[in-house]
Design a protein around this motif. Sequence first.
Motif, PDB file in Angstrom:
ATOM      1  N   PHE A 123       4.239  12.993  12.769  1.00 48.95           N
ATOM      2  CA  PHE A 123       4.466  12.133  11.896  1.00 48.95           C
ATOM      3  C   PHE A 123       5.915  11.244  12.275  1.00 48.95           C
ATOM      4  N   ASP A 124       6.003  10.111  12.130  1.00 55.17           N
ATOM      5  CA  ASP A 124       7.327   9.386  12.119  1.00 55.17           C
ATOM      6  C   ASP A 124       7.986  10.002  10.649  1.00 55.17           C
ATOM      7  N   ILE A 125       9.195  10.009  10.613  1.00 57.92           N
ATOM      8  CA  ILE A 125       9.764  10.412   9.390  1.00 57.92           C
ATOM      9  C   ILE A 125      10.868   9.147   9.113  1.00 57.92           C
ATOM     10  N   GLU A 126      10.575   8.263   8.040  1.00 52.29           N
ATOM     11  CA  GLU A 126      11.222   7.261   7.559  1.00 52.29           C
ATOM     12  C   GLU A 126      12.154   7.447   6.201  1.00 52.29           C
ATOM     13  N   TYR A 127      13.377   7.555   6.725  1.00 52.34           N
ATOM     14  CA  TYR A 127      14.507   7.660   5.651  1.00 52.34           C
ATOM     15  C   TYR A 127      14.297   6.480   4.618  1.00 52.34           C
ATOM     16  N   MET A 150       0.900  -1.099  -0.004  1.00 54.78           N
ATOM     17  CA  MET A 150       0.041  -0.030  -0.076  1.00 54.78           C
ATOM     18  C   MET A 150       0.861   1.182   0.108  1.00 54.78           C
ATOM     19  N   THR A 151       0.283   2.241  -0.548  1.00 49.57           N
ATOM     20  CA  THR A 151       1.153   3.662  -0.372  1.00 49.57           C
ATOM     21  C   THR A 151       1.028   4.219   0.915  1.00 49.57           C
ATOM     22  N   SER A 152       1.972   5.191   1.212  1.00 49.19           N
ATOM     23  CA  SER A 152       1.623   5.953   2.425  1.00 49.19           C
ATOM     24  C   SER A 152       0.489   6.767   2.671  1.00 49.19           C
ATOM     25  N   ASN A 153       0.032   6.712   3.691  1.00 44.49           N
ATOM     26  CA  ASN A 153      -1.198   7.630   3.992  1.00 44.49           C
ATOM     27  C   ASN A 153      -0.951   8.716   4.394  1.00 44.49           C
ATOM     28  N   LYS A 154       0.577   9.062   4.582  1.00 48.84           N
ATOM     29  CA  LYS A 154       0.715  10.363   4.997  1.00 48.84           C
ATOM     30  C   LYS A 154       0.451  11.614   4.336  1.00 48.84           C
ATOM     31  N   PRO A 155       0.454  11.493   2.884  1.00 51.01           N
ATOM     32  CA  PRO A 155       0.173  12.922   2.246  1.00 51.01           C
ATOM     33  C   PRO A 155      -1.358  12.994   2.364  1.00 51.01           C
ATOM     34  N   TYR A 156      -2.226  12.017   2.420  1.00 48.48           N
ATOM     35  CA  TYR A 156      -3.583  12.269   2.711  1.00 48.48           C
ATOM     36  C   TYR A 156      -4.092  12.839   3.929  1.00 48.48           C
ATOM     37  N   GLN A 169      11.222  32.752  -2.638  1.00 48.47           N
ATOM     38  CA  GLN A 169      12.206  31.412  -3.008  1.00 48.47           C
ATOM     39  C   GLN A 169      11.166  30.534  -3.246  1.00 48.47           C
ATOM     40  N   SER A 170      11.522  29.435  -3.936  1.00 48.35           N
ATOM     41  CA  SER A 170      10.651  28.228  -4.355  1.00 48.35           C
ATOM     42  C   SER A 170      10.941  26.953  -3.328  1.00 48.35           C
ATOM     43  N   LEU A 171       9.986  26.625  -2.787  1.00 42.40           N
ATOM     44  CA  LEU A 171      10.499  25.384  -1.747  1.00 42.40           C
ATOM     45  C   LEU A 171       9.700  24.236  -2.261  1.00 42.40           C
ATOM     46  N   TYR A 172      10.269  23.024  -2.113  1.00 46.53           N
ATOM     47  CA  TYR A 172      10.096  21.700  -2.420  1.00 46.53           C
ATOM     48  C   TYR A 172      10.234  20.650  -1.279  1.00 46.53           C
ATOM     49  N   VAL A 173       9.075  20.271  -0.556  1.00 41.63           N
ATOM     50  CA  VAL A 173       9.132  19.530   0.463  1.00 41.63           C
ATOM     51  C   VAL A 173       8.157  18.107   0.322  1.00 41.63           C
ATOM     52  N   PRO A 174       9.215  16.840   0.249  1.00 39.50           N
ATOM     53  CA  PRO A 174       8.460  15.585   0.158  1.00 39.50           C
ATOM     54  C   PRO A 174       7.470  15.570   1.343  1.00 39.50           C
ATOM     55  N   PHE A 175       6.150  14.891   1.151  1.00 38.63           N
ATOM     56  CA  PHE A 175       5.538  14.736   2.316  1.00 38.63           C
ATOM     57  C   PHE A 175       6.209  13.955   3.462  1.00 38.63           C
ATOM     58  N   GLU A 176       6.960  13.029   3.062  1.00 33.00           N
ATOM     59  CA  GLU A 176       7.529  12.033   3.929  1.00 33.00           C
ATOM     60  C   GLU A 176       8.646  12.632   4.777  1.00 33.00           C
ATOM     61  N   ALA A 210       6.456  21.195  10.276  1.00 33.49           N
ATOM     62  CA  ALA A 210       7.668  20.964  11.004  1.00 33.49           C
ATOM     63  C   ALA A 210       8.335  20.244   9.725  1.00 33.49           C
ATOM     64  N   VAL A 211       9.424  20.502   9.215  1.00 33.60           N
ATOM     65  CA  VAL A 211      10.004  19.630   8.007  1.00 33.60           C
ATOM     66  C   VAL A 211      11.433  19.274   8.663  1.00 33.60           C
ATOM     67  N   ASP A 212      11.864  18.010   8.419  1.00 25.44           N
ATOM     68  CA  ASP A 212      13.212  17.528   8.545  1.00 25.44           C
ATOM     69  C   ASP A 212      14.155  18.099   7.243  1.00 25.44           C
ATOM     70  N   ALA A 213      14.798  19.006   7.500  1.00 27.97           N
ATOM     71  CA  ALA A 213      15.619  19.562   6.343  1.00 27.97           C
ATOM     72  C   ALA A 213      16.667  18.803   5.708  1.00 27.97           C
ATOM     73  N   ASN A 214      16.922  17.668   6.599  1.00 23.61           N
ATOM     74  CA  ASN A 214      18.111  16.678   5.875  1.00 23.61           C
ATOM     75  C   ASN A 214      17.516  15.575   5.111  1.00 23.61           C
ATOM     76  N   TYR A 215      16.052  15.582   4.981  1.00 27.60           N
ATOM     77  CA  TYR A 215      15.381  14.623   4.248  1.00 27.60           C
ATOM     78  C   TYR A 215      15.798  14.678   2.658  1.00 27.60           C
ATOM     79  N   PRO A 216      15.944  13.636   2.000  1.00 25.08           N
ATOM     80  CA  PRO A 216      16.443  13.744   0.418  1.00 25.08           C
ATOM     81  C   PRO A 216      15.615  14.515  -0.226  1.00 25.08           C
TER      82      PRO A 216
END
Length: 131
Positions: free
Chosen positions: A99-103, A1-7, A76-83, A26-32
Amino acid sequence: MTSNKPYLIRAFYDWILDNDLTPYIAVDANYPNVMVPEQYIDDGQIVLNIAPASVGAISMTGDVIEFSARFGGKVQSLYVPFEAVGAIYARENGVGSSFDIEYPEEVEEVLEQVETPKPEKKGKPTLSIVK
């Protein structure tokens, strides 16, 4: 199944706006692939106001949140993956969700190999009231 986090993030975003409150993430700035202004990152994290009145052209489709915002007077343009989102909440009362952040596995392997320096403790700790 896909992640439910974006929903869930999109649902909390709509719910916060429907209640005339201001959504923050709140964003983990070290996430890819996270693209945020580096000078505003604090301890690997950045908190962003994503209210429609504060950002331009916000898009929450697919796996990312994309928008433009002003920092220091510059757009500035920002780009944040839901994860990479660790929390979404209302600024006024803190109600929301975390939410948990899973790399991805390949990133976890690299992070395990990198030794992170421990910060030096300086002076006596202090507490302050945050409003």
